[in-house]
Design an enzyme around this catalytic site. Structure first.
Site, PDB file in Angstrom:
ATOM      1  CG  ASP A   1      -2.080   0.940   1.107  1.00 58.61           C
ATOM      2  OD1 ASP A   1      -2.353   1.413  -0.020  1.00 58.61           O
ATOM      3  OD2 ASP A   1      -2.713   1.237   2.138  1.00 58.61           O
ATOM      4  N   GLY A   2       0.327   2.318  -0.568  1.00 63.52           N
ATOM      5  CA  GLY A   2       0.985   3.622  -0.483  1.00 63.52           C
ATOM      6  C   GLY A   2       1.506   4.159  -1.805  1.00 63.52           C
TER       7      GLY A   2
ATOM      8  N   GLY B   1      -0.067   5.365  -4.440  1.00 58.93           N
ATOM      9  CA  GLY B   1      -0.747   6.594  -4.864  1.00 58.93           C
ATOM     10  C   GLY B   1      -0.302   7.783  -4.032  1.00 58.93           C
TER      11      GLY B   1
ATOM     12  NE  ARG C   1      -4.514   6.753  -7.079  1.00 61.72           N
ATOM     13  CZ  ARG C   1      -4.340   6.321  -5.833  1.00 61.72           C
ATOM     14  NH1 ARG C   1      -4.097   7.182  -4.866  1.00 61.72           N
ATOM     15  NH2 ARG C   1      -4.438   5.048  -5.555  1.00 61.72           N
TER      16      ARG C   1
ATOM     17  CG  HIS D   1      -0.110   2.098  -9.314  1.00 58.99           C
ATOM     18  ND1 HIS D   1      -0.292   1.683  -8.007  1.00 58.99           N
ATOM     19  CD2 HIS D   1      -1.246   2.770  -9.639  1.00 58.99           C
ATOM     20  CE1 HIS D   1      -1.477   2.070  -7.571  1.00 58.99           C
ATOM     21  NE2 HIS D   1      -2.071   2.744  -8.539  1.00 58.99           N
TER      22      HIS D   1
ATOM     23  CG  LEU E   1       9.906 -16.929  -3.738  1.00 62.44           C
ATOM     24  CD1 LEU E   1       9.745 -16.887  -2.215  1.00 62.44           C
ATOM     25  CD2 LEU E   1      10.349 -15.544  -4.236  1.00 62.44           C
TER      26      LEU E   1
ATOM     27  CD  GLU F   1       3.203 -13.462  15.413  1.00 63.08           C
ATOM     28  OE1 GLU F   1       3.212 -12.313  15.883  1.00 63.08           O
ATOM     29  OE2 GLU F   1       2.757 -14.458  16.017  1.00 63.08           O
TER      30      GLU F   1
HETATM   31  C1  FPP Z   1      -2.062   0.027  -3.293  1.00 61.43           C
HETATM   32  O1  FPP Z   1      -1.591   1.337  -3.276  1.00 61.43           O
HETATM   33  C2  FPP Z   1      -1.477  -0.672  -4.417  1.00 61.43           C
HETATM   34  C3  FPP Z   1      -2.177  -1.201  -5.446  1.00 61.43           C
HETATM   35  C4  FPP Z   1      -3.659  -1.188  -5.517  1.00 61.43           C
HETATM   36  C5  FPP Z   1      -1.504  -1.841  -6.591  1.00 61.43           C
HETATM   37  C6  FPP Z   1      -0.287  -2.639  -6.291  1.00 61.43           C
HETATM   38  C7  FPP Z   1       0.557  -2.669  -7.499  1.00 61.43           C
HETATM   39  C8  FPP Z   1       1.903  -2.563  -7.541  1.00 61.43           C
HETATM   40  C9  FPP Z   1       2.740  -2.579  -6.353  1.00 61.43           C
HETATM   41  C10 FPP Z   1       2.634  -2.387  -8.823  1.00 61.43           C
HETATM   42  C11 FPP Z   1       2.596  -3.466  -9.818  1.00 61.43           C
HETATM   43  C12 FPP Z   1       2.728  -4.837  -9.302  1.00 61.43           C
HETATM   44  C13 FPP Z   1       3.273  -5.860  -9.984  1.00 61.43           C
HETATM   45  C14 FPP Z   1       3.138  -7.214  -9.480  1.00 61.43           C
HETATM   46  C15 FPP Z   1       4.056  -5.662 -11.216  1.00 61.43           C
HETATM   47  P1  FPP Z   1      -2.634   2.520  -3.401  1.00 61.43           P
HETATM   48  O2  FPP Z   1      -2.744   2.907  -4.817  1.00 61.43           O
HETATM   49  O3  FPP Z   1      -3.929   2.116  -2.764  1.00 61.43           O
HETATM   50  O4  FPP Z   1      -1.930   3.632  -2.588  1.00 61.43           O
HETATM   51  P2  FPP Z   1      -2.627   4.778  -1.731  1.00 61.43           P
HETATM   52  O5  FPP Z   1      -3.230   4.122  -0.524  1.00 61.43           O
HETATM   53  O6  FPP Z   1      -1.483   5.641  -1.388  1.00 61.43           O
HETATM   54  O7  FPP Z   1      -3.641   5.433  -2.623  1.00 61.43           O
END
Ligand code: FPP
Length: 232
Positions: A11-12, A14, A24, A28, A122, A195
């Site tokens: 998370d984070g 954006g 945003r 990603h 893995l 955990e």
């Molecule tokens: C949450 O952050 C993240 C996502 C919804 C997408 C996760 C995707 C990636 C880490 C990139 C691509 C992944 C792969 C496997 C190539 P958020 O957008 O909700 O952030 P925020 O809470 O700050 O808005």
């Protein structure tokens, strides 16, 4: 080979981008780089299974441009990383629903899964169009009428519902980056005795050192699984 199962709510992205006056989607893209770092570091930290929350079923509600950037990132990752994952002994699987993914993405998923099938260092599971509650519902529907269902049967039904390999594995450590403290419909059954570790670090900043610290923290914890501490 033994080893732990670590799951990560990445998370984070954006907020990380917004804080830098960028869109945003840029967050990603940088988040995808963090995925590469963490996958490379995981096996040497004793991680045998790594499940990354890449796209929740509720994420379909996001603006169409953000969804399509994410889908393109997944495709690109699968196409560009499969050979290297295979080389480093990583088996890749995508868990979640597939019927709402674009056919081209499903082909990329299947190709990457085939190509990396021999990986034994893995097991990397990317959760895409994933909802734990939906999977639990589907597992229960598949078991309808079975009155003698046991825990292991439920794990097998869940594993099948999410296109996983074998029964859904219990999570040892769940990490959530980005400062929020919730599970967001991720691996609810599998986290029964996980955990939990919440960190304010935003996912694009998450490094191999952060992961090593998290594993050290995990190893210092006393896991009793509802029992009492063993006599020393
Ligand atoms: C949450 O952050 C993240 C996502 C919804 C997408 C996760 C995707 C990636 C880490 C990139 C691509 C992944 C792969 C496997 C190539 P958020 O957008 O909700 O952030 P925020 O809470 O700050 O808005």
């Amino acid at each position: 080979m033994t080893g732990i199962h670590v799951a990560v709510i990445m998370d984070g992205n954006g907020r990380w981008a917004t804080a830098r006056s960028r869109p945003r989607e840029w967050g990603h893209r940088r988040g995808a780089e963090a995925v590469r770092r963490i996958v490379t570091a995981a096996p040497d930290l004793g991680i045998r299974t790594l499940t990354l929350y890449a796209f929740s079923s509720d994420n379909w509600q996001r603006p169409a441009t953000e969804v399509s950037v994410l889908m393109r990132l997944f495709s690109r990752y699968l196409r560009s990383e499969a050979a290297e994952l295979k080389e480093s002994g990583v088996r890749l699987q995508v868990v979640g629903r597939r019927d709402r993914l674009a056919p081209g993405l499903v082909r990329d998923v299947e190709r990457a899964e085939r190509e990396t099938v021999g990986g034994e260092r893995l097991l990397l599971r990317l959760a895409v169009d994933y909802s734990s509650r939906d999977l639990l519902l589907r597992a229960v529907q598949a078991a309808a009428g079975a009155s003698d269902l046991e825990r292991q049967d439920m794990a097998s039904l869940l594993g099948r519902a999410m296109h996983g390999e074998g029964p859904a594995p219990d999570v040892d450590l769940l990490i959530r980056t980005g400062g929020e403290r919730r599970l967001s419909d991720f691996l609810l059954w599998e986290c029964a005795y996980a955990e939990l570790l919440f960190t304010p670090v935003m996912w694009p900043d998450y490094s191999a050192e952060h992961l090593a610290d998290a594993i050290r923290d995990f190893r210092s914890r006393d896991r009793r699984f509802g029992n009492v501490a063993a006599a020393s």
